[in-house]
Design a protein around this motif. Structure first.
Motif, short mmCIF file in Angstrom:
data_model
loop_
_atom_site.label_atom_id
_atom_site.label_comp_id
_atom_site.label_asym_id
_atom_site.label_seq_id
_atom_site.Cartn_x
_atom_site.Cartn_y
_atom_site.Cartn_z
N PHE A 59 0.82 -1.20 0.00
CA PHE A 59 0.00 0.00 0.00
C PHE A 59 0.86 1.26 0.00
O PHE A 59 0.49 2.27 -0.58
N GLU A 60 2.02 1.21 0.67
CA GLU A 60 2.92 2.35 0.64
C GLU A 60 3.38 2.64 -0.78
O GLU A 60 3.49 3.79 -1.20
N ARG A 115 0.57 4.29 -2.74
CA ARG A 115 0.46 5.71 -2.39
C ARG A 115 1.61 6.51 -3.01
O ARG A 115 1.47 7.70 -3.28
N SER A 149 -7.64 -6.18 5.46
CA SER A 149 -9.04 -5.81 5.46
C SER A 149 -10.02 -6.87 5.93
O SER A 149 -11.15 -6.55 6.22
N HIS A 179 -5.26 1.92 -7.92
CA HIS A 179 -5.47 3.08 -7.06
C HIS A 179 -6.95 3.27 -6.70
O HIS A 179 -7.26 3.88 -5.68
N VAL A 201 -7.24 1.36 -3.46
CA VAL A 201 -6.77 2.16 -2.33
C VAL A 201 -7.80 3.22 -1.96
O VAL A 201 -8.09 3.44 -0.78
N TYR A 202 -8.39 3.86 -2.97
CA TYR A 202 -9.43 4.87 -2.72
C TYR A 202 -10.58 4.26 -1.92
O TYR A 202 -11.09 4.86 -0.97
N TYR A 247 -10.61 1.74 0.16
CA TYR A 247 -10.26 1.51 1.56
C TYR A 247 -10.15 2.82 2.34
O TYR A 247 -10.63 2.94 3.47
N GLU A 248 -9.52 3.80 1.72
CA GLU A 248 -9.22 5.03 2.45
C GLU A 248 -10.44 5.94 2.62
O GLU A 248 -10.44 6.80 3.47
N ASN A 249 -11.48 5.69 1.82
CA ASN A 249 -12.66 6.55 1.89
C ASN A 249 -13.91 5.86 2.42
O ASN A 249 -15.02 6.34 2.23
N ALA A 298 -14.35 -1.48 4.36
CA ALA A 298 -13.64 -1.22 5.61
C ALA A 298 -13.15 -2.52 6.24
O ALA A 298 -13.76 -3.59 6.04
#
Length: 215
Positions: free
Chosen positions: A89-90, A93, A136, A199, A202-203, A205-207, A211
């Motif tokens: 994930f790093e 990003r 997750s 990406h 990632v969006y 998960y991050e938004n 979850a």
């Protein structure tokens, strides 16, 4: 068109092996090699290759920092192993376009270069499922939150993307044609302002669209 590739890895044998494999292809040229992160950044800045195969653990600066510095200059594929999933994930990003396992076959290596060069993301189902399992857990059937710009169907497709499903798997699950799924994915990327399906995951998960720990 010949695809120009830079190899960034501090192990000479790895670079030699990759160079031999890629050099056998008519449409791929190894434009340069670097043994540390700083040298890789300098070389990529100078050569502007199509694709970079980037190791993570290198002297100077690591592959993650190097990727942050060059992701707008070339498509970056991170070379990774399963024992360091925290890198994945790093790296996303940082702007990486995908991942390649270090035990990948020669065919997978060649495919990786071609896939990211044409603008697609490279995140194999094997890697995706491992990452999702670690970070997750089970995913919900309905989103916790839905971006207002997405339709209900597009949000369904995004949830399946976040689980690591391919277009064919999404089509089967949602009773859609693969062409329709591809269209939905393209619209999702445009509406969310992300450059590829990796990406978009990632969006999600991050938004809060999916979850951790929800079933």
């Amino acid at each position: 068109m010949t695809l120009r590739v830079v190899l960034a890895d501090d192990h000479d044998l790895v670079r030699v092996g990759f160079r031999v494999i890629l050099g056998a292809e008519d449409d791929i040229e190894v434009a340069g090699e670097a043994g540390d992160g700083l040298a890789a950044v300098e070389m990529i800045t100078r050569l502007r290759p199509d694709v970079v195969l980037m190791d993570v653990q290198m002297p100077g600066i690591d592959g993650l920092e190097a990727t942050r510095r060059v992701a707008d200059m070339a498509k970056v594929v991170i070379l990774t192993t399963f024992d360091r999933e925290d890198y994945l994930f790093e790296a996303l990003r940082a702007g990486a376009s995908g991942f390649l396992l270090k035990n990948a076959s020669p065919e997978d290596l060649v495919d990786a270069v071609r896939v990211v060069a044409r603008g697609d993301a490279l995140l194999s189902p094997e890697v995706t499922r491992r990452v999702i399992a670690k970070f997750s857990g089970e995913q919900p059937e309905v989103p916790l939150a839905r971006p207002p710009e997405l339709t209900d169907r597009e949000c369904e497709v995004l949830i399946h993307l976040a689980r690591g499903a391919s277009n064919a798997e999404i089509a089967k699950e949602l009773f859609l044609g693969e062409t329709t799924v591809k269209t939905h994915v393209s619209r999702i990327l445009t509406k969310l302002g992300v450059r590829d399906r990796t990406h978009a995951v990632v969006y999600a998960y991050e938004n809060g669209i999916v979850a951790p720990g929800r079933s």
